[in-house]
Motif scaffolding. Sequence first.
Motif, PDB file in Angstrom:
ATOM      1  N   GLN A  35      -2.756  -2.894  -9.252  1.00  0.00           N
ATOM      2  CA  GLN A  35      -2.478  -2.781  -7.817  1.00  0.00           C
ATOM      3  C   GLN A  35      -3.746  -2.874  -6.976  1.00  0.00           C
ATOM      4  N   ALA A  36      -3.602  -3.539  -5.816  1.00  0.00           N
ATOM      5  CA  ALA A  36      -4.739  -3.920  -4.977  1.00  0.00           C
ATOM      6  C   ALA A  36      -5.521  -2.720  -4.451  1.00  0.00           C
ATOM      7  N   LEU A  37      -6.831  -2.746  -4.715  1.00  0.00           N
ATOM      8  CA  LEU A  37      -7.749  -1.713  -4.239  1.00  0.00           C
ATOM      9  C   LEU A  37      -8.819  -2.407  -3.407  1.00  0.00           C
ATOM     10  N   MET A  38      -9.043  -1.896  -2.192  1.00  0.00           N
ATOM     11  CA  MET A  38     -10.049  -2.491  -1.318  1.00  0.00           C
ATOM     12  C   MET A  38     -11.302  -1.633  -1.349  1.00  0.00           C
ATOM     13  N   HIS A  39     -12.448  -2.289  -1.534  1.00  0.00           N
ATOM     14  CA  HIS A  39     -13.743  -1.603  -1.619  1.00  0.00           C
ATOM     15  C   HIS A  39     -14.583  -1.980  -0.415  1.00  0.00           C
ATOM     16  N   LYS A  40     -15.412  -1.025   0.040  1.00  0.00           N
ATOM     17  CA  LYS A  40     -16.277  -1.334   1.177  1.00  0.00           C
ATOM     18  C   LYS A  40     -17.615  -0.620   1.024  1.00  0.00           C
ATOM     19  N   PHE A  41     -18.697  -1.411   1.071  1.00  0.00           N
ATOM     20  CA  PHE A  41     -20.039  -0.843   1.203  1.00  0.00           C
ATOM     21  C   PHE A  41     -20.482  -1.071   2.641  1.00  0.00           C
ATOM     22  N   ASP A  42     -20.859   0.001   3.334  1.00  0.00           N
ATOM     23  CA  ASP A  42     -21.322  -0.100   4.724  1.00  0.00           C
ATOM     24  C   ASP A  42     -22.831   0.057   4.791  1.00  0.00           C
ATOM     25  N   THR A  95       0.850  -1.726  -0.189  1.00  0.00           N
ATOM     26  CA  THR A  95       1.822  -2.824  -0.246  1.00  0.00           C
ATOM     27  C   THR A  95       3.186  -2.253  -0.632  1.00  0.00           C
ATOM     28  N   ASP A  96       4.219  -3.066  -0.478  1.00  0.00           N
ATOM     29  CA  ASP A  96       5.542  -2.635  -0.955  1.00  0.00           C
ATOM     30  C   ASP A  96       5.491  -2.377  -2.463  1.00  0.00           C
ATOM     31  N   ALA A  97       4.791  -3.250  -3.181  1.00  0.00           N
ATOM     32  CA  ALA A  97       4.710  -3.095  -4.641  1.00  0.00           C
ATOM     33  C   ALA A  97       4.117  -1.721  -4.994  1.00  0.00           C
ATOM     34  N   TYR A  98       3.051  -1.342  -4.288  1.00  0.00           N
ATOM     35  CA  TYR A  98       2.363  -0.076  -4.570  1.00  0.00           C
ATOM     36  C   TYR A  98       3.192   1.129  -4.127  1.00  0.00           C
ATOM     37  N   VAL A  99       3.671   1.094  -2.897  1.00  0.00           N
ATOM     38  CA  VAL A  99       4.391   2.248  -2.344  1.00  0.00           C
ATOM     39  C   VAL A  99       5.654   2.539  -3.157  1.00  0.00           C
ATOM     40  N   ARG A 100       6.369   1.478  -3.516  1.00  0.00           N
ATOM     41  CA  ARG A 100       7.609   1.694  -4.272  1.00  0.00           C
ATOM     42  C   ARG A 100       7.323   2.175  -5.692  1.00  0.00           C
ATOM     43  N   THR A 106       6.586   5.809  -5.361  1.00  0.00           N
ATOM     44  CA  THR A 106       7.788   6.573  -5.022  1.00  0.00           C
ATOM     45  C   THR A 106       8.691   6.734  -6.238  1.00  0.00           C
ATOM     46  N   GLU A 107       8.895   5.623  -6.967  1.00  0.00           N
ATOM     47  CA  GLU A 107       9.841   5.662  -8.091  1.00  0.00           C
ATOM     48  C   GLU A 107       9.164   5.956  -9.423  1.00  0.00           C
ATOM     49  N   LYS A 108       7.814   6.084  -9.394  1.00  0.00           N
ATOM     50  CA  LYS A 108       7.037   6.395 -10.605  1.00  0.00           C
ATOM     51  C   LYS A 108       7.297   5.413 -11.744  1.00  0.00           C
ATOM     52  N   ARG A 109       7.456   4.138 -11.375  1.00  0.00           N
ATOM     53  CA  ARG A 109       7.623   3.079 -12.368  1.00  0.00           C
ATOM     54  C   ARG A 109       7.251   1.765 -11.688  1.00  0.00           C
ATOM     55  N   ILE A 110       7.086   0.712 -12.481  1.00  0.00           N
ATOM     56  CA  ILE A 110       6.786  -0.600 -11.903  1.00  0.00           C
ATOM     57  C   ILE A 110       8.085  -1.169 -11.334  1.00  0.00           C
ATOM     58  N   VAL A 111       8.120  -1.407 -10.024  1.00  0.00           N
ATOM     59  CA  VAL A 111       9.351  -1.823  -9.356  1.00  0.00           C
ATOM     60  C   VAL A 111       9.374  -3.330  -9.107  1.00  0.00           C
ATOM     61  N   ILE A 112       8.209  -3.906  -8.802  1.00  0.00           N
ATOM     62  CA  ILE A 112       8.154  -5.336  -8.469  1.00  0.00           C
ATOM     63  C   ILE A 112       7.401  -6.093  -9.558  1.00  0.00           C
ATOM     64  N   THR A 113       7.999  -7.178 -10.036  1.00  0.00           N
ATOM     65  CA  THR A 113       7.387  -7.980 -11.088  1.00  0.00           C
ATOM     66  C   THR A 113       6.066  -8.566 -10.600  1.00  0.00           C
ATOM     67  N   GLU A 114       5.022  -8.389 -11.418  1.00  0.00           N
ATOM     68  CA  GLU A 114       3.709  -8.935 -11.096  1.00  0.00           C
ATOM     69  C   GLU A 114       3.472 -10.191 -11.931  1.00  0.00           C
ATOM     70  N   PHE A 115       2.260 -10.743 -11.812  1.00  0.00           N
ATOM     71  CA  PHE A 115       1.930 -12.028 -12.424  1.00  0.00           C
ATOM     72  C   PHE A 115       2.293 -12.077 -13.909  1.00  0.00           C
ATOM     73  N   GLY A 116       1.914 -11.028 -14.653  1.00  0.00           N
ATOM     74  CA  GLY A 116       2.183 -11.034 -16.096  1.00  0.00           C
ATOM     75  C   GLY A 116       2.954  -9.818 -16.577  1.00  0.00           C
ATOM     76  N   THR A 117       3.604  -9.112 -15.658  1.00  0.00           N
ATOM     77  CA  THR A 117       4.343  -7.891 -16.012  1.00  0.00           C
ATOM     78  C   THR A 117       5.715  -7.922 -15.353  1.00  0.00           C
ATOM     79  N   PHE A 118       6.764  -7.817 -16.182  1.00  0.00           N
ATOM     80  CA  PHE A 118       8.133  -7.822 -15.682  1.00  0.00           C
ATOM     81  C   PHE A 118       8.528  -6.405 -15.258  1.00  0.00           C
ATOM     82  N   ALA A 119       9.188  -6.288 -14.100  1.00  0.00           N
ATOM     83  CA  ALA A 119       9.683  -4.988 -13.651  1.00  0.00           C
ATOM     84  C   ALA A 119      11.142  -4.852 -14.084  1.00  0.00           C
ATOM     85  N   TYR A 120      11.428  -3.863 -14.925  1.00  0.00           N
ATOM     86  CA  TYR A 120      12.803  -3.665 -15.373  1.00  0.00           C
ATOM     87  C   TYR A 120      13.614  -3.017 -14.264  1.00  0.00           C
ATOM     88  N   PRO A 121      14.925  -3.317 -14.213  1.00  0.00           N
ATOM     89  CA  PRO A 121      15.766  -2.675 -13.206  1.00  0.00           C
ATOM     90  C   PRO A 121      15.780  -1.162 -13.436  1.00  0.00           C
TER      91      PRO A 121
END
Length: 534
Positions: A66-73, A88-93, A96-111
């Motif tokens: 899941q996307a992490l944004m880094h910043k050096f100031d 993102t929706d992928a991260y928030v869901r 919330t549901e404590k499981r992978i909800v949205i299928t990613e590039f190489g990972t299938f999200a089970y119903p």
Amino acid sequence: FESILLLEHPAGGYKKIFETCEELAEPIPAQVTGRIPSWLKGSLLRLGPGLFEVGSEPFYHLFDGQALMHKFDFKNGQVTYYRKFIKTDAYVRAMTEKRIVITEFGTFAYPDPCKNIFSRFFSYFKGVEVTDNCLVNVYPIGEDFYACTETNYITKVNTETLETLKKVDLCNYVSINGVTAHPQIDADGTVYNIGNCMGKGASLAYNIISIPPAQKDKSDPIEKSKVVVQFPSSERFKPSYVHSFGMTPNYFVFVETPVKINLLKFLGAWSIRGSNYMDCFESNETMGTWFHLASRNPAGYIDYKFRGSAINVFHHINCYEDQGFVVVDLCTWKGFEFVYNYLYLANLRENWEEVKKAAMMAPQPEVRRYVFPLDIEKEEQGKNLISLPYTTATAVMRYDGTIWLEPEVLFSGPRQAFEFPQINYKRFGGKNYSYAYGLGLNHFIPDRICKLNVRTKETWVWQEPDSYPSEPLFVQSPDGVDEDDGVLLTIVVNPGAAQRPGYLLILNAKDLTEIARAEVEVMIPVTFHGMYKP
């Protein structure tokens, strides 16, 4: 290239850059050694995966975390480090549901296992929820900044607070199935990008889209997005995977590789069969590589049939026009097998000897220069059409009207890639240039920063034992005269360091000597791309 091949990584410290980390509640101070140039005032922004599993469910591919944004100031010679997950929706869901909800590039999200069999059956047929996990890059559109991956969703972020502002679906504005994470940005702020689309006669094509610069009336430039020009597809129903493209003052360059997306698999079967994006890729073993040109003004496709041997291309370094030719410099991988097959996390977390073995099987990296002739006469069959004095690249018209391109090799080391390339874009993007900077991959493990003189093929290297850098961003010094007057910014991880395993490294772009480093007391996972925001 002798100096480049010395480092081995038997301790396997690189495994640490593929581990989950926490976001930070507030920016933390970095300990600086050396002197930060006083003119560096602003932020280094970078993106990558930061969460590699949800509960007991792992993500499988490098492009799934899941996307992490880094910043050096930078402020008055001081440096702070901050990071936050993009909500993102992928991260928030998933949270919330404590499981992978949205299928990613190489990972299938089970119903959802808690739903009854009837509702599960229906959720299979609802089609694919496309991920908005924007872990690849961040770039400006107008006055705003967007994090992106390669789907139709981009995510607006506040680059000061790293807050997530909103998700934008580009499909609402322009005919495109997704766009790359590597836009080309004109001097006036116009953003260009490419993605596949449905073309004429229900066959596939690729559209170049443009998003105008900041609007005087403060309206959102994305609402004025439009298609600029269309490239045809080598196969009617199977688009090639496209990661970036090239742009000169007068031309767009598109390299169509034999790595194909099987759309039927993608649209139909995969929601039922439990597959993911990676399962929809296949290689066309006979097409080789098709090179395409389009003119920018007036916009139009140029129907020259440029062909070459099979390569994977993820990153364009630069391209420019010279004396009736277009010169295109690319980071390539030889052959038609998809390089992403080697980027599963299980591969990258292997012990060093195993990592090396796998890399021996993979396509081999090479920096290549291709040259496209612009004035072609039919009767010139069989002879080299390239007359530029400084390149050995060739283009030969064949009896069937195709023009066969052979490259000049600018850099080649066995299983040593020059990748994630950067140049002095501000002054030399789309122009004849001398220097490229890159991240050196040693059997897919990032372990050095490289500089390449594309004219002389001279190389410079920065590396330290058990240290894993990321893409180097070039920032020109304000009074800089030469192309390489400036610094390179990169995030380096030294997992074995007792106290401060992550640091921002500032190198002199001339010779890759260290100017300063700013170390923090947290681990930093792998990052892909980013930008310097003055």
